[in-house]
Design a protein around this motif. Sequence first.
Motif, PDB file in Angstrom:
ATOM      1  N   ALA A 246      26.866  -6.255 -64.469  1.00 18.35           N
ATOM      2  CA  ALA A 246      26.710  -6.847 -63.142  1.00 18.35           C
ATOM      3  C   ALA A 246      27.938  -6.508 -62.308  1.00 18.35           C
ATOM      4  N   VAL A 247      27.718  -6.167 -61.047  1.00 18.87           N
ATOM      5  CA  VAL A 247      28.800  -5.749 -60.155  1.00 18.87           C
ATOM      6  C   VAL A 247      29.097  -6.808 -59.106  1.00 18.87           C
ATOM      7  N   GLY A 248      28.045  -7.397 -58.529  1.00 19.39           N
ATOM      8  CA  GLY A 248      28.226  -8.382 -57.471  1.00 19.39           C
ATOM      9  C   GLY A 248      27.919  -7.821 -56.101  1.00 19.39           C
ATOM     10  N   ASP A 249      28.032  -8.673 -55.088  1.00 19.23           N
ATOM     11  CA  ASP A 249      27.826  -8.281 -53.687  1.00 19.23           C
ATOM     12  C   ASP A 249      26.491  -7.592 -53.448  1.00 19.23           C
ATOM     13  N   GLY A 250      25.442  -8.093 -54.058  1.00 16.70           N
ATOM     14  CA  GLY A 250      24.113  -7.571 -53.801  1.00 16.70           C
ATOM     15  C   GLY A 250      23.806  -6.236 -54.437  1.00 16.70           C
ATOM     16  N   ILE A 251      24.710  -5.697 -55.254  1.00 17.99           N
ATOM     17  CA  ILE A 251      24.481  -4.422 -55.922  1.00 17.99           C
ATOM     18  C   ILE A 251      23.671  -4.680 -57.188  1.00 17.99           C
ATOM     19  N   ALA A 252      22.641  -3.873 -57.390  1.00 18.32           N
ATOM     20  CA  ALA A 252      21.773  -4.053 -58.550  1.00 18.32           C
ATOM     21  C   ALA A 252      22.557  -3.856 -59.846  1.00 18.32           C
ATOM     22  N   ASP A 253      22.161  -4.614 -60.871  1.00 15.23           N
ATOM     23  CA  ASP A 253      22.792  -4.449 -62.167  1.00 15.23           C
ATOM     24  C   ASP A 253      22.624  -3.006 -62.655  1.00 15.23           C
ATOM     25  N   ILE A 254      23.607  -2.550 -63.415  1.00 16.92           N
ATOM     26  CA  ILE A 254      23.602  -1.188 -63.938  1.00 16.92           C
ATOM     27  C   ILE A 254      23.448  -1.255 -65.454  1.00 16.92           C
ATOM     28  N   THR A 255      22.549  -0.443 -65.999  1.00 22.52           N
ATOM     29  CA  THR A 255      22.394  -0.373 -67.449  1.00 22.52           C
ATOM     30  C   THR A 255      23.124   0.848 -67.968  1.00 22.52           C
ATOM     31  N   ALA A 256      24.137   0.616 -68.772  1.00 15.16           N
ATOM     32  CA  ALA A 256      24.986   1.685 -69.291  1.00 15.16           C
ATOM     33  C   ALA A 256      24.726   1.901 -70.772  1.00 15.16           C
ATOM     34  N   SER A 257      24.872   3.145 -71.197  1.00 16.52           N
ATOM     35  CA  SER A 257      24.858   3.405 -72.638  1.00 16.52           C
ATOM     36  C   SER A 257      26.231   3.107 -73.229  1.00 16.52           C
ATOM     37  N   HIS A 258      27.293   3.296 -72.420  1.00 16.00           N
ATOM     38  CA  HIS A 258      28.664   3.072 -72.861  1.00 16.00           C
ATOM     39  C   HIS A 258      29.474   2.476 -71.713  1.00 16.00           C
ATOM     40  N   VAL A 259      30.423   1.620 -72.057  1.00 16.52           N
ATOM     41  CA  VAL A 259      31.330   1.031 -71.069  1.00 16.52           C
ATOM     42  C   VAL A 259      32.765   1.322 -71.496  1.00 16.52           C
ATOM     43  N   LEU A 260      33.527   1.888 -70.574  1.00 12.01           N
ATOM     44  CA  LEU A 260      34.953   2.151 -70.802  1.00 12.01           C
ATOM     45  C   LEU A 260      35.768   1.144 -69.998  1.00 12.01           C
ATOM     46  N   ILE A 261      36.626   0.401 -70.662  1.00 10.58           N
ATOM     47  CA  ILE A 261      37.515  -0.533 -69.983  1.00 10.58           C
ATOM     48  C   ILE A 261      38.838   0.183 -69.712  1.00 10.58           C
ATOM     49  N   ALA A 262      39.134   0.383 -68.434  1.00  9.09           N
ATOM     50  CA  ALA A 262      40.342   1.107 -68.022  1.00  9.09           C
ATOM     51  C   ALA A 262      41.034   0.319 -66.915  1.00  9.09           C
ATOM     52  N   THR A 263      41.480  -0.865 -67.267  1.00  5.15           N
ATOM     53  CA  THR A 263      42.042  -1.796 -66.283  1.00  5.15           C
ATOM     54  C   THR A 263      43.548  -1.988 -66.454  1.00  5.15           C
ATOM     55  N   GLY A 264      44.214  -0.957 -66.942  1.00  7.25           N
ATOM     56  CA  GLY A 264      45.656  -1.045 -67.081  1.00  7.25           C
ATOM     57  C   GLY A 264      46.091  -1.181 -68.524  1.00  7.25           C
ATOM     58  N   ARG A 265      47.393  -1.405 -68.709  1.00 11.41           N
ATOM     59  CA  ARG A 265      47.975  -1.468 -70.041  1.00 11.41           C
ATOM     60  C   ARG A 265      48.926  -2.652 -70.141  1.00 11.41           C
ATOM     61  N   VAL A 266      49.128  -3.115 -71.362  1.00 13.18           N
ATOM     62  CA  VAL A 266      50.066  -4.217 -71.619  1.00 13.18           C
ATOM     63  C   VAL A 266      51.070  -3.756 -72.673  1.00 13.18           C
ATOM     64  N   PRO A 267      52.316  -4.217 -72.589  1.00 18.74           N
ATOM     65  CA  PRO A 267      53.335  -3.766 -73.535  1.00 18.74           C
ATOM     66  C   PRO A 267      53.119  -4.336 -74.933  1.00 18.74           C
ATOM     67  N   ASN A 268      53.510  -3.565 -75.940  1.00 14.16           N
ATOM     68  CA  ASN A 268      53.383  -3.994 -77.343  1.00 14.16           C
ATOM     69  C   ASN A 268      54.593  -4.842 -77.752  1.00 14.16           C
ATOM     70  N   THR A 269      54.772  -5.951 -77.069  1.00 15.17           N
ATOM     71  CA  THR A 269      55.955  -6.781 -77.304  1.00 15.17           C
ATOM     72  C   THR A 269      55.633  -8.173 -77.823  1.00 15.17           C
ATOM     73  N   ASP A 270      54.359  -8.479 -77.968  1.00 15.48           N
ATOM     74  CA  ASP A 270      53.965  -9.850 -78.291  1.00 15.48           C
ATOM     75  C   ASP A 270      54.058 -10.187 -79.764  1.00 15.48           C
ATOM     76  N   ASP A 271      54.280  -9.200 -80.639  1.00 15.52           N
ATOM     77  CA  ASP A 271      54.319  -9.478 -82.070  1.00 15.52           C
ATOM     78  C   ASP A 271      55.571  -8.908 -82.738  1.00 15.52           C
ATOM     79  N   LEU A 272      56.662  -8.838 -81.979  1.00 16.43           N
ATOM     80  CA  LEU A 272      57.914  -8.293 -82.506  1.00 16.43           C
ATOM     81  C   LEU A 272      58.919  -9.373 -82.892  1.00 16.43           C
ATOM     82  N   GLY A 273      58.588 -10.618 -82.619  1.00 14.59           N
ATOM     83  CA  GLY A 273      59.552 -11.684 -82.872  1.00 14.59           C
ATOM     84  C   GLY A 273      60.725 -11.642 -81.907  1.00 14.59           C
ATOM     85  N   LEU A 274      60.475 -11.233 -80.674  1.00 13.53           N
ATOM     86  CA  LEU A 274      61.553 -11.117 -79.684  1.00 13.53           C
ATOM     87  C   LEU A 274      62.260 -12.454 -79.473  1.00 13.53           C
ATOM     88  N   GLU A 275      61.506 -13.529 -79.609  1.00 15.10           N
ATOM     89  CA  GLU A 275      62.093 -14.848 -79.370  1.00 15.10           C
ATOM     90  C   GLU A 275      63.179 -15.168 -80.409  1.00 15.10           C
TER      91      GLU A 275
END
Length: 455
Positions: A246-275
């Motif tokens: 679903a996209v929104g704003d009156g745009i018809a739903d799209i049926t995909a065979s595959h979905v690629l999530i490409a919404t940026g990146r996050v650093p690999n810092t959450d499991d290093l025990g930095l604290e």
Amino acid sequence: MRSFDAIVIGAGQSGPFLAARMEEKGMKVALIERKFLGGTCVNAGCMPTKTLVASARAAHVARNAGGYGVTIPGEIGVDMEVVRKRAETVIMEARNGLISWFANMDGITVIYGHARFENERTITVNGELLTAPRIYLNVGARPAIPDMPGIGDIDYLTSTSIIAMDTLPRHLVIIGGSYIGLEFAQMYRRFGAEVTVIERGPKLASREDDDISDAIADILRAEGIAVHTSADRIAFKNGSDGIVVAVGDGIADITASHVLIATGRVPNTDDLGLERAKIATDKRGYITVDDKLATNVDGIWALGDCNGHGAFTHTSYNDFEIAAANLLDGEDRKLSDRILAYALYIDPPLGRVGMSERQARASGREIMISTRPMTRVGRAKERGETKGFMKVIADAQSKQILGAAILGIEGDEAIHGFIDAMNAKTTYPELKWAVPIHPTVSELIPTLLGDLKSV
């Protein structure tokens, strides 16, 4: 507990080279990597993706060969298994090259495992304690997965997992209209898939000026890629024929065979025990560093993607150069001296350096701007690739070049004329008297500078 002169955590595009320089100086170094040597660039980024881009361009050129007077009998096909294997070969050659390189360095101990801080001087990995007076973090980043309705119910792809695909999607829907998403969009369209790009913001490549963003959208749409921006209600569910988006704003739903999530990146810092080492991070998880890449804890530095100062191979490598020069060469190198440049590898590519027009205007300077369409560039006309334009921004008072963009054929190479001039602090009146080679894209740089006008 084993002691070293330095510990490097992460083997991306900073850590291995810094470890090698320190070993060369007689230091004993531990290089810890949880997965593969080479980091994102080698294993899931620049090298495999640009290999895929090259395969996609070969298909595109073959399909359009008739316009150049070249006849290719039969239908142009793409063997996705061969495409994947070609990218895999590039990955393995680079990765194995690093393995062989380190095997010949007696002063470097390569350890595969997940490193965590015990305290500011001690690391644990594979149940073993390591200590050193200097610790360098080069842990990189990974694809960010947004919290969208239904995303946990579908099988989605990321920029890492899509590289391993050896089948052609029927319809690839890409969530995210920035650099990674756009490269995969054009690539898979040229492989033969139906492709739709869905972007939550109002523009593709939103960090660029509007004229560049609009031109990028035009290039993609001209190749048959559907683009939806300002998509404010993206949601997913499994349907009988695939994934319903679903996209929104009156745009018809799209049926995909595959979905690629490409919404940026996050650093690999959450499991290093930095604290445990009391290492400071910002609200997004990036490790806070000063102008010389030092963290708030004495003896610990952060290099590459995990420090939030550039998510590129070349900026990560420059972090290594800064750290090595300051530690080993008695120099005074600073992060703030770097002039940021990068490229977007759609076809034609975008080469960018320095400020955008938007940033230059916001700085309060009196600026000058010049643009030139690629339809007036001889190299582009001869090659039959005239999409895009060139743009330069200068300071009217100091005559310094503030930034430039080349969206067009060989733009990722031609932009280096501006990069070099800006790093050398060459003013635009000096550069406009250069005599470049004809016929090239770069030959238009003096002409472009000669047309600068105050705005």
